[in-house]
Enzyme design. Structure first.
Site, short mmCIF file in Angstrom:
data_model
loop_
_atom_site.label_atom_id
_atom_site.label_comp_id
_atom_site.label_asym_id
_atom_site.label_seq_id
_atom_site.Cartn_x
_atom_site.Cartn_y
_atom_site.Cartn_z
N LYS A 209 42.12 36.43 48.04
CA LYS A 209 43.24 35.76 47.34
C LYS A 209 43.14 34.51 46.96
CE LYS A 209 46.11 37.11 50.82
NZ LYS A 209 44.88 37.23 52.00
N ARG B 54 54.51 36.92 54.19
CA ARG B 54 53.75 37.85 54.77
C ARG B 54 54.69 39.02 55.58
NH1 ARG B 54 48.26 34.93 54.80
NH2 ARG B 54 47.07 35.97 55.95
N ARG C 299 32.42 35.01 55.19
CA ARG C 299 33.04 34.01 54.28
C ARG C 299 32.44 32.93 54.33
NH1 ARG C 299 39.31 34.52 53.89
NH2 ARG C 299 39.45 34.62 56.10
N ARG D 164 34.81 29.97 59.72
CA ARG D 164 36.76 29.79 59.66
C ARG D 164 36.35 30.35 61.33
NH1 ARG D 164 40.91 32.24 55.85
NH2 ARG D 164 41.97 32.68 58.00
N ARG E 293 43.84 41.28 62.09
CA ARG E 293 44.28 40.75 61.49
C ARG E 293 44.67 41.83 60.36
NH1 ARG E 293 39.99 36.94 60.16
NH2 ARG E 293 41.56 35.67 57.87
P1 ADP Z 1 41.24 36.12 51.28
O1 ADP Z 1 42.20 34.37 50.71
O2 ADP Z 1 41.89 37.45 49.98
O3 ADP Z 1 41.69 35.54 52.73
P2 ADP Z 1 39.18 35.42 50.22
O4 ADP Z 1 39.31 34.52 47.92
O5 ADP Z 1 38.71 33.56 50.96
O6 ADP Z 1 39.62 36.36 50.56
O7 ADP Z 1 38.06 36.07 49.77
C1 ADP Z 1 37.17 36.70 51.08
C2 ADP Z 1 35.99 36.23 51.10
O8 ADP Z 1 35.48 37.35 49.21
C3 ADP Z 1 34.91 35.30 50.81
O9 ADP Z 1 33.74 35.56 51.46
C4 ADP Z 1 34.13 35.41 49.06
O10 ADP Z 1 33.60 34.65 48.45
C5 ADP Z 1 34.12 36.77 49.15
N1 ADP Z 1 35.03 37.59 47.52
C6 ADP Z 1 36.01 37.16 47.36
N2 ADP Z 1 36.60 37.57 46.28
C7 ADP Z 1 35.18 38.64 45.76
C8 ADP Z 1 34.73 39.93 45.22
N3 ADP Z 1 35.34 40.42 44.22
N4 ADP Z 1 33.49 40.62 45.26
C9 ADP Z 1 33.21 40.23 46.46
N5 ADP Z 1 33.14 39.46 47.11
C10 ADP Z 1 34.53 38.58 47.53
P1 ADP Z 2 43.62 35.23 55.62
O1 ADP Z 2 44.00 35.61 54.06
O2 ADP Z 2 42.25 35.38 55.65
O3 ADP Z 2 44.35 36.62 56.11
P2 ADP Z 2 45.35 33.14 55.83
O4 ADP Z 2 44.66 31.62 55.43
O5 ADP Z 2 46.15 32.40 54.26
O6 ADP Z 2 43.83 34.16 55.87
O7 ADP Z 2 45.81 32.93 56.77
C1 ADP Z 2 45.69 32.60 58.06
C2 ADP Z 2 46.24 32.17 59.66
O8 ADP Z 2 47.17 31.54 59.21
C3 ADP Z 2 46.74 33.84 59.40
O9 ADP Z 2 45.93 35.10 60.22
C4 ADP Z 2 48.44 33.69 59.87
O10 ADP Z 2 47.91 33.10 61.40
C5 ADP Z 2 48.74 32.14 58.96
N1 ADP Z 2 49.12 32.44 58.36
C6 ADP Z 2 48.99 31.91 56.95
N2 ADP Z 2 50.31 32.76 56.19
C7 ADP Z 2 50.85 33.01 57.18
C8 ADP Z 2 52.51 32.95 56.52
N3 ADP Z 2 52.84 33.58 55.69
N4 ADP Z 2 53.34 33.68 58.29
C9 ADP Z 2 52.51 33.62 59.12
N5 ADP Z 2 51.63 33.39 59.82
C10 ADP Z 2 50.57 32.84 58.50
#
Ligand code: ADP
Ligand code: ADP
Ligand code: ZN
Length: 215
Positions: free
Chosen positions: A13, A88, A127, A160, A171
Site C-alpha cells: 500500500k 481498517r 522491509r 520498524r 497483524r
Molecule cells: P504496506 O504499506 O501495505 O504495509 P509496503 O508498501 O510498505 O506495504 O511494502 C511492504 C514491503 O514489501 C516493503 O519492504 C516493500 O519494499 C516491499 N514491496 C512492496 N511492493 C512489492 C512488490 N510488488 N514486490 C515485492 N516487494 C514489494
Molecule cells: P502496515 O501497512 O504494515 O500494516 P501501518 O503502518 O499501516 O502498517 O500500521 C501500523 C500500525 O499502526 C498498525 O498495526 C496499527 O497498530 C496502527 N494503525 C494504522 N492505521 C490504523 C487504523 N486505521 N486503525 C487503527 N490502527 C491503525
C-alpha cells in the site's frame, strides 16, 4: 478524486501510494505514518497509540479518526486524497462515509491489493523504512541505490519495531478479523477493484492506474 488503498500488512500500500500520489496529485494520508510520527514526538496521542502498535493490534478508533479528521480539514485546497491504511474497521468506514457526506462528497474507488500470506511475511520481515519521509524499501525486492540510505530524501533507513515475525503474525490475524469485512463492504457498494499484488511493483502500479483511469 478520493481513493482508498486496502490490503493486508505488507501488500504494498505504502509503495503504491507514493507512486500514485505523484501521478495523480493526491494527498497521501497514511494513518500508520501519522501514528508513528506521533509516537516519535511523544505526543499524548502517540503515548496512547504506542502500546497497541507494539503489540500489532489496532489503535482505538477515536484516536485514529481524530488524526484523519485534522488532515481532512485540508481537503478543500487539494485535487484529491489517497487513504492508505484507513479505514481498517467497519466503524472507521462508516465514520469516513459520514464525514465525506457532510462535505458533499464520497469515495470514488477502493483498491484491494491481494497478496498470499507467505509472501507477506517475507516482505514485512525484510522491509526497511526511511526515518525522514517514510518511504518503504526491501532488503531483496526493492533495494535503495546506496545501502541504508533513502533514494528520495537521503534519510536513514531503519527496521520498524513491529516488523518482527511475532508481531507480523498478530497483524495478519487482525487484518483477517477486522479489516477483511471492510473489503467486503466496498465490494457490496460496487466500489471495489481487486488487483494482483503478487507481481512486480511496476505491474501492480499499472493495474491500479488502469482502474483509476477508467473511472
Ligand atoms: P504496506 O504499506 O501495505 O504495509 P509496503 O508498501 O510498505 O506495504 O511494502 C511492504 C514491503 O514489501 C516493503 O519492504 C516493500 O519494499 C516491499 N514491496 C512492496 N511492493 C512489492 C512488490 N510488488 N514486490 C515485492 N516487494 C514489494
Ligand atoms: P502496515 O501497512 O504494515 O500494516 P501501518 O503502518 O499501516 O502498517 O500500521 C501500523 C500500525 O499502526 C498498525 O498495526 C496499527 O497498530 C496502527 N494503525 C494504522 N492505521 C490504523 C487504523 N486505521 N486503525 C487503527 N490502527 C491503525
Ligand atoms: Zn526518505
Amino acid at each position: 478524486m478520493l481513493i482508498i488503498l486496502l490490503g493486508p500488512p505488507g501488500a504494498g500500500k505504502g509503495t503504491q501510494a507514493e507512486l500514485l500520489a505523484a501521478k495523480y496529485q493526491l494527498l497521501h494520508i497514511a494513518t500508520g505514518d501519522i501514528l508513528r510520527s506521533a509516537v516519535n514526538k511523544g505526543s499524548p496521542l502517540g503515548k496512547k497509540a504506542r502500546e497497541f502498535m507494539d503489540k500489532g493490534q489496532l489503535v482505538p478508533g477515536e484516536i485514529v479518526v481524530q488524526a484523519v479528521f485534522e488532515k481532512l480539514e485540508e481537503l478543500s485546497d487539494i485535487p484529491g486524497v489517497l487513504f492508505d491504511g484507513f479505514p481498517r474497521t467497519l466503524e472507521q468506514a462508516n465514520y469516513l462515509e459520514r464525514a465525506l457526506k457532510q462535505r458533499g462528497t464520497g469515495i470514488d474507488r477502493a483498491i484491494y491489493i491481494e497478496v498470499p500470506e507467505e509472501e507477506l511475511v517475507t516482505r514485512l520481515t525484510g522491509r526497511r523504512v526511511c526515518r525522514e519521509c517514510a518511504s518503504s524499501y526491501h532488503l531483496k525486492f526493492n533495494q535503495p541505490k546506496v545501502r541504508n540510505v533513502c533514494d528520495r530524501c537521503g534519510g536513514e533507513l531503519f527496521q520498524r519495531d513491529d516488523d518482527t515475525l511475532k508481531t507480523v503474525t498478530e497483524r495478519l490475524e487482525v487484518f483477517k478479523q477486522q479489516t477483511a469485512p471492510v473489503v467486503d463492504y466496498y465490494r457490496e457498494l460496487g466500489l471495489l477493484t481487486v488487483v494482483n499484488g503478487n507481481t512486480e511493483i511496476s505491474q501492480v502500479f499499472n493495474q491500479i492506474s488502469a482502474a483509476l483511469d477508467q473511472r
